[in-house]
Motif scaffolding. Structure first.
Motif, PDB file in Angstrom:
ATOM      1  N   TYR A   1       0.853  -1.189   0.000  1.00 13.94           N
ATOM      2  CA  TYR A   1       0.000   0.000   0.000  1.00 13.94           C
ATOM      3  C   TYR A   1       0.887   1.237   0.000  1.00 13.94           C
ATOM      4  O   TYR A   1       2.079   1.179   0.336  1.00 13.94           O
ATOM      5  CB  TYR A   1      -0.954   0.000   1.201  1.00 13.94           C
ATOM      6  N   GLU A   2       0.325   2.350  -0.366  1.00 13.53           N
ATOM      7  CA  GLU A   2       1.057   3.604  -0.421  1.00 13.53           C
ATOM      8  C   GLU A   2       0.581   4.545   0.677  1.00 13.53           C
ATOM      9  O   GLU A   2      -0.565   4.449   1.137  1.00 13.53           O
ATOM     10  CB  GLU A   2       0.878   4.266  -1.800  1.00 13.53           C
ATOM     11  N   GLY A   3       1.459   5.460   1.069  1.00 12.32           N
ATOM     12  CA  GLY A   3       1.086   6.456   2.067  1.00 12.32           C
ATOM     13  C   GLY A   3       1.030   5.889   3.474  1.00 12.32           C
ATOM     14  O   GLY A   3       1.565   4.818   3.761  1.00 12.32           O
ATOM     15  N   ASP A   4       0.337   6.609   4.341  1.00 13.49           N
ATOM     16  CA  ASP A   4       0.192   6.211   5.744  1.00 13.49           C
ATOM     17  C   ASP A   4      -1.196   5.639   5.970  1.00 13.49           C
ATOM     18  O   ASP A   4      -2.194   6.228   5.530  1.00 13.49           O
ATOM     19  CB  ASP A   4       0.407   7.408   6.677  1.00 13.49           C
ATOM     20  N   ALA A   5      -1.239   4.510   6.643  1.00  9.84           N
ATOM     21  CA  ALA A   5      -2.530   3.880   6.956  1.00  9.84           C
ATOM     22  C   ALA A   5      -2.370   3.006   8.189  1.00  9.84           C
ATOM     23  O   ALA A   5      -1.358   2.308   8.343  1.00  9.84           O
ATOM     24  CB  ALA A   5      -3.022   3.048   5.785  1.00  9.84           C
TER      25      ALA A   5
ATOM     26  N   SER B   1       7.566   0.888  -1.263  1.00  5.73           N
ATOM     27  CA  SER B   1       6.211   1.081  -0.742  1.00  5.73           C
ATOM     28  C   SER B   1       6.077   0.353   0.594  1.00  5.73           C
ATOM     29  O   SER B   1       6.970  -0.377   1.008  1.00  5.73           O
ATOM     30  CB  SER B   1       5.181   0.538  -1.740  1.00  5.73           C
ATOM     31  N   ASN B   2       4.969   0.578   1.260  1.00  2.00           N
ATOM     32  CA  ASN B   2       4.713  -0.118   2.531  1.00  2.00           C
ATOM     33  C   ASN B   2       4.033  -1.453   2.254  1.00  2.00           C
ATOM     34  O   ASN B   2       3.437  -1.654   1.192  1.00  2.00           O
ATOM     35  CB  ASN B   2       3.822   0.748   3.424  1.00  2.00           C
TER      36      ASN B   2
ATOM     37  N   PHE C   1      -9.384   1.395   2.816  1.00  2.00           N
ATOM     38  CA  PHE C   1      -8.280   2.337   2.598  1.00  2.00           C
ATOM     39  C   PHE C   1      -8.245   2.741   1.120  1.00  2.00           C
ATOM     40  O   PHE C   1      -7.326   2.359   0.379  1.00  2.00           O
ATOM     41  CB  PHE C   1      -6.946   1.710   3.016  1.00  2.00           C
TER      42      PHE C   1
ATOM     43  N   ASP D   1      -7.560   5.452  -0.478  1.00  3.71           N
ATOM     44  CA  ASP D   1      -6.517   6.361  -0.948  1.00  3.71           C
ATOM     45  C   ASP D   1      -5.112   5.754  -0.877  1.00  3.71           C
ATOM     46  O   ASP D   1      -4.135   6.431  -1.206  1.00  3.71           O
ATOM     47  CB  ASP D   1      -6.529   7.653  -0.113  1.00  3.71           C
ATOM     48  N   ASN D   2      -5.012   4.508  -0.452  1.00  4.05           N
ATOM     49  CA  ASN D   2      -3.688   3.910  -0.226  1.00  4.05           C
ATOM     50  C   ASN D   2      -3.291   2.864  -1.260  1.00  4.05           C
ATOM     51  O   ASN D   2      -2.226   2.260  -1.153  1.00  4.05           O
ATOM     52  CB  ASN D   2      -3.631   3.282   1.178  1.00  4.05           C
ATOM     53  N   LYS D   3      -4.121   2.651  -2.272  1.00  5.71           N
ATOM     54  CA  LYS D   3      -3.802   1.733  -3.374  1.00  5.71           C
ATOM     55  C   LYS D   3      -3.335   0.364  -2.861  1.00  5.71           C
ATOM     56  O   LYS D   3      -2.228  -0.086  -3.149  1.00  5.71           O
ATOM     57  CB  LYS D   3      -2.739   2.334  -4.287  1.00  5.71           C
TER      58      LYS D   3
END
Length: 312
Positions: free
Chosen positions: A51-55, A84-85, A113, A115-117
């Motif tokens: 996933y991308e970003g913070d989640a 990526s995460n 989630f 927005d986190n792809k």
């Protein structure tokens, strides 16, 4: 050398009561909380996602468990291949995960989630056979180590009733392992490869401390031929006190620093090794000074009383 002599053997009942009370508490907590066993030992499924970003992926844990109808363990990390995460979801599933369930799980995460792809990376069924074989080999290694410790101490310390000294040393080791097990249960850590690594490490540390004290007892028996067993143990333990504490403090301090760093970066796999190691080191030092040697005194005092009765 420490010239002050502490009456450690004279307080053996106190040490035994403290240990037995704590062991009883561990037993009760184990019954209440249960034991978390790693998936490699009981089998199941591991699904990995990127996933991308913070989640906060663990916020979805209850929804995932409702969907799969089984408890799950979520571990977060990084996907080094593309910066990526990533996270993995592991759980026991007797029949394996169907394609429909896997699709439903992926859709749930993508909706949770948006927005986190979130994308599926991998899905694997874990066979417990290899984990059980590893556990069995470690258990056999521990039993063989205990037997060799008894034989080694029996042969090296013949002058101070080596067989009884060896048995008491192994009882002290068992005492330490119970506390390590209790730490895993209380902290909610899984019984996994880290557990076996801590067990084998503590075995080495603890027996070393105990043998140092036995070595002192053997030397002091030549220097103090008229001293009783209790006096020999008190003098020898007092002489070894500083060394044992310094050695333990050094290792505990290192593990404490590792634990702090792992807590800051949320590396649970390291915490499940370092925290039980800290407890094991404390329990090991305590057992070497206050359990193994006083237990050996109690053994010899009982034996002496029994021999006196036979002579009457």
């Amino acid at each position: 050398m420490n010239n002050k002599v502490y009456d450690i053997s004279g307080k053996k009942k106190i040490w035994f009561i403290i240990s037995l009370a704590l062991i009883a508490a561990i037993a009760v907590i184990t019954v209440i909380k249960g034991v978390e066993i790693a998936i490699e030992f009981k089998g199941g499924t591991i699904i990995s996602y990127s996933y991308e970003g913070d989640a906060s992926i663990k916020d979805a844990q209850s929804e995932i468990e409702d969907l799969l109808k089984t408890p799950v363990v979520i571990q977060e990390g990084e996907n080094l291949s593309n910066d990526s995460n990533s996270f993995s979801i592991s759980f026991s599933y007797d029949t394996g995960l169907s394609v429909e369930d896997q699709t439903a799980l992926t859709e749930l995460l993508q909706e949770k989630f948006p927005d986190n792809k979130v994308e599926l990376l991998d899905s694997n069924d874990v066979n417990p056979t290899s984990g059980k074989e590893f556990f069995l080999k470690c258990a056999i290694a521990s039993i063989l180590a205990a037997a060799l410790i008894i034989i080694y101490i029996a042969l090296r310390f013949k002058k101070i009733s080596g067989w009884s000294a060896g048995v008491c040393a192994v009882i002290g080791l068992l005492h330490n392992l119970i506390f390590v097990f209790g730490t895993f249960v209380i902290m909610g850590y899984e019984i996994n490869a880290n557990f076996m690594a801590v067990i084998l490490t503590i075995l080495g540390y603890s027996v070393n401390d105990t043998i140092v004290i036995y070595d002192r007892i053997r030397e002091n028996k030549n220097n103090m031929p008229k001293a009783s067993v209790a006096e020999l143990v008190n003098v020898s333990t007092s002489q070894s006190l500083r060394r044992s504490i310094r050695t333990s403090v050094t290792t505990i301090s290192t593990m404490l620093i590792v634990s702090i760093v792992a807590s800051i970066y949320h590396v649970s796999s390291i915490l499940s090794f370092s925290i039980p190691m800290i407890v094991g080191m404390i329990a090991g030092t305590y057992a070497s000074l206050c359990i193994a040697s006083p237990l050996w005194v109690w053994w010899n005092e009982r034996k002496s009383k029994s021999n006196k009765k036979k002579k009457k």
